[in-house]
Design an enzyme around this catalytic site. Structure first.
Site, PDB file in Angstrom:
ATOM      1  N   LEU A  13       0.785  -1.307   0.077  1.00 37.19           N
ATOM      2  CA  LEU A  13       0.177   0.049  -0.026  1.00 37.19           C
ATOM      3  C   LEU A  13       1.075   1.163  -0.188  1.00 37.19           C
ATOM      4  O   LEU A  13       1.840   1.343   0.789  1.00 37.19           O
ATOM      5  CB  LEU A  13      -0.972   0.031   1.230  1.00 37.19           C
ATOM      6  CG  LEU A  13      -2.377  -0.796   1.188  1.00 37.19           C
ATOM      7  CD1 LEU A  13      -2.877  -0.474   2.606  1.00 37.19           C
ATOM      8  CD2 LEU A  13      -3.035  -0.099   0.041  1.00 37.19           C
ATOM      9  N   ASP A  14       0.771   1.939  -0.928  1.00 37.89           N
ATOM     10  CA  ASP A  14       1.549   3.288  -1.001  1.00 37.89           C
ATOM     11  C   ASP A  14       1.675   4.157   0.379  1.00 37.89           C
ATOM     12  O   ASP A  14       0.797   3.975   1.069  1.00 37.89           O
ATOM     13  CB  ASP A  14       0.922   4.336  -2.087  1.00 37.89           C
ATOM     14  CG  ASP A  14       0.925   3.610  -3.414  1.00 37.89           C
ATOM     15  OD1 ASP A  14       1.714   2.663  -3.680  1.00 37.89           O
ATOM     16  OD2 ASP A  14       0.266   3.823  -4.261  1.00 37.89           O
ATOM     17  N   TRP A  15       2.688   4.923   0.283  1.00 37.47           N
ATOM     18  CA  TRP A  15       3.036   5.650   1.412  1.00 37.47           C
ATOM     19  C   TRP A  15       1.616   6.671   1.983  1.00 37.47           C
ATOM     20  O   TRP A  15       1.397   6.713   2.923  1.00 37.47           O
ATOM     21  CB  TRP A  15       4.039   6.923   1.089  1.00 37.47           C
ATOM     22  CG  TRP A  15       4.138   7.807   2.074  1.00 37.47           C
ATOM     23  CD1 TRP A  15       3.595   9.281   1.986  1.00 37.47           C
ATOM     24  CD2 TRP A  15       5.045   8.131   3.269  1.00 37.47           C
ATOM     25  NE1 TRP A  15       4.084  10.272   2.855  1.00 37.47           N
ATOM     26  CE2 TRP A  15       4.770   9.398   3.576  1.00 37.47           C
ATOM     27  CE3 TRP A  15       5.516   7.072   3.951  1.00 37.47           C
ATOM     28  CZ2 TRP A  15       5.265   9.835   4.896  1.00 37.47           C
ATOM     29  CZ3 TRP A  15       6.150   7.674   4.994  1.00 37.47           C
ATOM     30  CH2 TRP A  15       6.108   9.044   5.617  1.00 37.47           C
TER      31      TRP A  15
END
Length: 189
Positions: free
Chosen positions: A47-49
């Site tokens: 999951l992206d930042w």
């Protein structure tokens, strides 16, 4: 003796790296777990930042592979706040497929959750799992994602788990993952 398989469900907050370590010293999801009492776990997928939501942490490599390998087409559902008010045609394009960075990306399901004056909440389900896929798809239809939360991964749901908290899987969730494992394994003669 083999270490027991452990899988935890975490509500990843935005502002964390989905990794076991970060050379730049940014907060990592592993920092949300207790330092002792758990085997060495690793995140399942990414999951992206700036994304949040359901993230599994496990020491079960076979399960991680089943959940992330495109061959298994495990559905992932996201609640996405997009800029603007996409019409029916734009939402249909998400399911028909949009070109992005030389790939064709599509959703298996798109549902309108709510609209405000300037933004829209959508539920977008994908099975492809390309890098930043949902964000790239929303960008391609001219409605960039402002907020993104993964609410479902295969049979597992985020539910009401608070941001930054984790929990072990329920017996029903473990059974659902074992059923996935059985379907993914080739039949032995």
């Amino acid at each position: 003796e083999a270490e027991p398989r452990v899988t935890l469900l975490l509500h990843k907050p935005a502002g964390y790296i989905t990794s076991r370590a970060d050379p730049e010293g940014r907060p990592i999801v592993m920092g949300l777990l207790p330092r002792t009492g758990l085997p060495r776990l690793f995140p399942v997928g990414r999951l992206d930042w700036d994304s949040e939501g359901l993230l599994l942490l496990t020491n079960d490599g076979e399960l991680a592979n089943i959940l992330t390998h495109p061959r298994h087409a495990i559905p992932k559902t996201y609640h996405v706040k997009v800029k603007g008010l996409p019409g029916a045609g734009a939402l249909q394009r998400l399911q028909d497929g949009v070109p992005s960075e030389g790939e064709r990306l599509w959703a298996t399901e798109v549902a309108l959750l709510s609209r405000a004056r300037e933004n829209t909440w959508l539920a977008i389900t994908i099975e492809q799992g390309r890098t930043r896929q949902v964000r790239r798809m929303c960008e391609a239809i001219g409605h960039p994602a402002l907020r993104l939360t993964r609410v479902r991964l295969g049979p597992l749901e985020l539910g009401t788990l608070p941001r930054g908290q984790w929990r072990p899987l329920t017996p029903a969730e473990r059974r659902a993952l074992e059923a996935l494992r059985r379907r993914a394994r080739p039949e032995r003669p």
